[in-house]
Design an enzyme around this catalytic site. Structure first.
Site, PDB file in Angstrom:
ATOM      1  N   ARG A   1      17.977  28.416  88.706  1.00 29.07           N
ATOM      2  CA  ARG A   1      17.681  29.883  89.320  1.00 29.07           C
ATOM      3  C   ARG A   1      16.122  30.689  88.393  1.00 29.07           C
ATOM      4  NH1 ARG A   1      20.133  34.275  91.374  1.00 29.07           N
ATOM      5  NH2 ARG A   1      21.739  33.056  92.012  1.00 29.07           N
TER       6      ARG A   1
ATOM      7  N   GLU B   1      25.626  41.325  89.140  1.00 30.72           N
ATOM      8  CA  GLU B   1      23.715  40.900  88.135  1.00 30.72           C
ATOM      9  C   GLU B   1      22.775  41.350  88.349  1.00 30.72           C
ATOM     10  OE1 GLU B   1      24.185  37.142  89.430  1.00 30.72           O
ATOM     11  OE2 GLU B   1      24.682  36.097  87.837  1.00 30.72           O
TER      12      GLU B   1
END
Ligand code: MTE
Ligand code: LUZ
Ligand code: MOS
Length: 747
Positions: free
Chosen positions: A304, A703
């Site tokens: 990520r 997030e």
């Protein structure tokens, strides 16, 4: 609609692991941790502990009937250390006793002789020694090597950021109850009930169908319970399986802080090339991720980071390299943002360093390079329906960036002791698990004969409000009063093969599945209504209409009639995010359903005599899509930002060179509180944004706002630079008051 848990939470009636009634005859477990970070176990003496008052058993690796293995991505982590220990706090044994106190007393009687081996805590040192968990991964776009020769401006440097303790209010814990014929019921505080089920089955050497995992809710997870709730559930399950008695294990705060992994610290090198009109021509970043002693989720977290290496910017030539470095810290794990924050910090560091060198405002570079429609990400996806530019411009306009700049300059010109700083922080975060197969969820819905409805999904409620959203989905699809609906606990017998509730996708995936299940029941009911009323039927607020007229049928009467006719009032459904594919061998594809974007403006004031500071204001324009629940989403944005500011400013994990955690309690680890919350805190919802890829046009929210907190670091740096012109201030977070003071007076 309010969060359906708010009355329970505010009156203290919500139930967590330690609130649930202890099962009859329940035993209590306590864990014996490795006293050092790396070494060979020479001798382990558990005999006196075994004989201690109240002790029923002491478990070591020798007592494991299946595999002593809890690794998810890589099978490289034992449940209980065997032969060697790899981090301070690693479980070696656990005691099971009649009371918690007796279990802890007995821990003191365990003796272990460990021959120390060299300890590595720094990822760059690990890299030098070739200590990697998995091979490096490289993302490429264009040809970055071709830009260095002719680029007008090239800036190189290093950026470091440290870890972060999750500090969920509820510490890790679970209890296990033996059931008939070798089955086990585990009640766990986990984001991943299936991970607990699968791992318990592997450790006990029994099929997954013998194990039922139930989750009511979590007192916070933040990623820390995506993978790392598992061992603390497997241990009591193992003991209960062998002893045939219920067993409970709950870590105390100091144990939890010492034994569990945290956000990954990263050390990174960057090189950025700019044109004379401040276009980013090329960017190269090398990330040294401090993975800790085992893989856990580190390879996925590093992935990520690579996906987010370019931040919110279009860069035609990129090379991003990630090293997953093995050290002797507790295995680091998922934490809100999942490697995204570290990567965005590094690109912002590069832009900040370039702006300082070229004596321009960093916002100039940011503004000229924002992602636009059709731009290509290094992983091959193209920007679609992006509101990045609109959010950035709106943020500048609404909150008066230009005026704020002038005001800050005037303030700094007039003040010797106090200096103000300003930063803009754009965020662009990809939504979907980057491991495509994880992007699925299931739901099971029942309509009962009284017209009440129960919905089960794989989503875990951890305070983020996912159950509220699932309830809203069911009420909307069925067009009935929300009071009729209950969202059930998360249970592996009702939702199987679930992904952890993570990657901010809980509502998209499980809400999607709940909508499908409810639609399928509703279509059966409306078919019946059509038959009864002689024409196509629809439901609106519990009334059945046909050809625009009331039929006299209601939700309740239709349910009653369906039962009489033996029509099923239950449905199970699966949702799988459409359109995803990714080719890891080429590092190209469509890993994300969509991106979430926005921009924050952050202002800070530094006391240049003491090094103390305040974050004065955070003002954000954020694309929530069509928010399903503005109160819940605003709470997620504000909470995430506060947590992001904490990571960047005051939260400081301290390990000694031998890998021992020194900041192992709230007296030594400072987290944001109400006093450190910015006085001005505004989050504007971008209006009229649609997101067909999200549930009811909403956007995932869990997030992305975390990363606005990165702006706090650069606002502080901006203020410090108004006091000292020292060229080479290292870019190293967290910017604690101590580091601020050192920076102010650095030579
Ligand atoms: N909010 C609260 N109150 N507590 C949490 O533990 N976890 C965060 C975020 N918001 C968390 C939270 C993280 S890390 C994620 S991935 C998402 O919630 C998960 O939930 P969602 O997918 O339903 O958004
Ligand atoms: N977990 C995971 C995540 O397994 N894969 C991801 O891509 C991810 N992203 C964010 C948070 N958790
Ligand atoms: Mo969140 S880090 O995806 O649990």
């Amino acid at each position: 609609m309010k969060n359906i848990d708010s009355a329970l939470h505010t009156t203290g009636r919500s139930m967590y692991i330690d609130d649930l009634p202890v099962p009859e005859g329940c035993l209590h477990a306590a864990v014996f941790p490795s006293p050092i970070a790396h070494g060979k176990i020479k001798k382990l003496d558990i005999e006196s502990a075994r004989k201690a008052p109240g002790v029923i058993a002491v478990f070591t690796a020798d007592d494991i009937p299946g595999q002593n293995q809890i690794g998810g991505i890589v099978q490289d982590e034992p449940l209980l250390a065997e032969g060697e220990v790899d981090f301070n706090g690693q479980p070696i044994a656990f005691v099971v006793a009649e009371t918690r106190e007796a279990a802890y007393e007995a821990l003191r009687l365990i003796a272990v002789d460990i021959e120390p081996l060299p300890v590595v805590v720094c990822p760059r040192e690990a890299a030098k020694k070739g200590m990697f968990i998995v091979p490096p991964r490289i993302f490429n776009l264009g040809n970055v090597d071709s830009v260095w020769r002719d680029a007008p401006h090239i800036i190189e440097g290093r950026a470091d950021c440290e870890g972060q303790e999750h500090l969920y209010l509820e510490t890790q814990g679970a209890f296990a109850v033996p059931k008939e014929d070798g089955a086990i019921l585990i009640t766990s505080s986990t984001q991943g009930p299936t991970a607990v089920q699968r791992t318990t089955a592997q450790v006990l050497g029994i099929p997954m169908h013998r194990i039922e995992v139930n989750v009511q809710r979590l007192g916070g997870g933040f990623g820390g319970k995506e993978d790392q709730a598992t061992p603390w559930a497997v241990m009591p399950a193992l003991a209960s399986h062998i002893l045939k008695r219920p067993v409970k294990l709950v870590l105390n705060r100091m144990e939890d802080m010492r034994m569990t992994g945290k956000r990954h610290p990263y050390s990174a090198d960057y090189k950025i090339a700019l044109s004379s009109d401040l276009k980013i021509l090329g960017y190269e970043a090398t990330f040294y991720q401090n993975a800790g002693a085992a893989a856990d989720l580190s390879p996925a977290v590093l992935g990520r980071s690579l996906f987010h290496a370019g931040g919110s910017y279009y860069i035609p030539n990129v090379r991003a390299t990630g090293f997953c470095c093995k050290t002797h810290l507790p295995p680091n794990t998922a934490f809100r943002g999942f490697g995204g924050p570290q990567a965005m910090y590094v690109i912002e560091a590069a832009i900040c360093a370039a702006a300082e060198r070229l004596k321009v405002d960093a916002a100039e570079i940011q503004r000229r390079n924002l992602l636009k429609e059709g731009d290509e990400f290094p992983y091959g996806m193209r920007v679609k329906n992006s509101e990045a530019v609109r959010c950035f411009s709106l943020c500048e306009e609404r909150f008066g960036y230009k005026d704020a700049r002038a005001r800050v300059k005037a303030f700094n010109d007039q003040n010797a002791q106090f200096k103000k700083g300003l930063a803009l922080m754009p965020v662009c975060f990809g939504i979907s698990f980057t491991n495509t197969p994880y992007n699925q969820a299931s739901a099971l819905a029942h309509v009962y004969s009284d017209g009440s409805v129960a919905v089960s999904t794989g989503a875990v409620e951890m305070g983020q409000g996912v159950n509220t959203k699932i309830l809203q989905v069911a009420a909307h699809v069925l067009s009935i009063n929300p009071d009729r609906i209950k969202v059930e606990s998360t249970n592996t017998t009702r939702a199987a093969n679930t992904s952890a509730t993570a990657a901010s996708s809980g509502a998209d995936l499980n809400g999607g599945a709940a909508a499908l299940a409810c639609r399928s029941i509703l279509s059966r009911l409306l078919e019946l209504a059509a038959e009864l009323s002689g024409g196509p039927a629809e439901i609106k607020d519990e009334e059945i209409y046909s050809a625009g007229k009331k039929t006299g049928l209601t939700w309740k009467s239709l349910v009653h009639e369906a039962l009489q006719r033996r029509i099923s009032l239950s449905a199970q459904a699966q949702y799988a995010t459409p359109g995803l594919s990714y080719d890891k061998s080429r590092e190209k594809g469509t890993p994300f359903a969509y991106h979430v974007v926005g921009t924050a403006m952050i202002e800070a004031t530094v006391d240049c005599l003491r090094g103390r500071y305040e974050i004065d204001s955070v003002q954000v324009v954020h694309d929530f899509g069509q928010s399903m629940n503005k109160i819940v989403d605003l709470g997620q944005a504000e909470g995430g930002i506060a947590q992001g500011i904490g990571w960047m400013t005051m939260e400081e994990l301290m390990f000694d060179p031998n890998g021992k955690l020194l900041s192992n309690a709230l007296s030594t680890y400072k987290v944001p509180d109400i006093y450190s919350t910015p006085k001005t805190f505004e989050v504007e919802f971008l209006s009229d944004s649609l997101n067909p890829a999200g549930i009811f046009n909403s956007k995932a929210v869990g997030e992305p706002p975390f990363m606005y907190g990165i702006g706090a670091y650069f606002a502080l740096r901006d203020a410090i630079r108004a006091f000292t012109s020292t060229e080479k201030l290292p870019i190293h977070s967290p910017m604690t008051p101590e580091r601020t003071l050192m920076a102010l007076y650095a030579k």
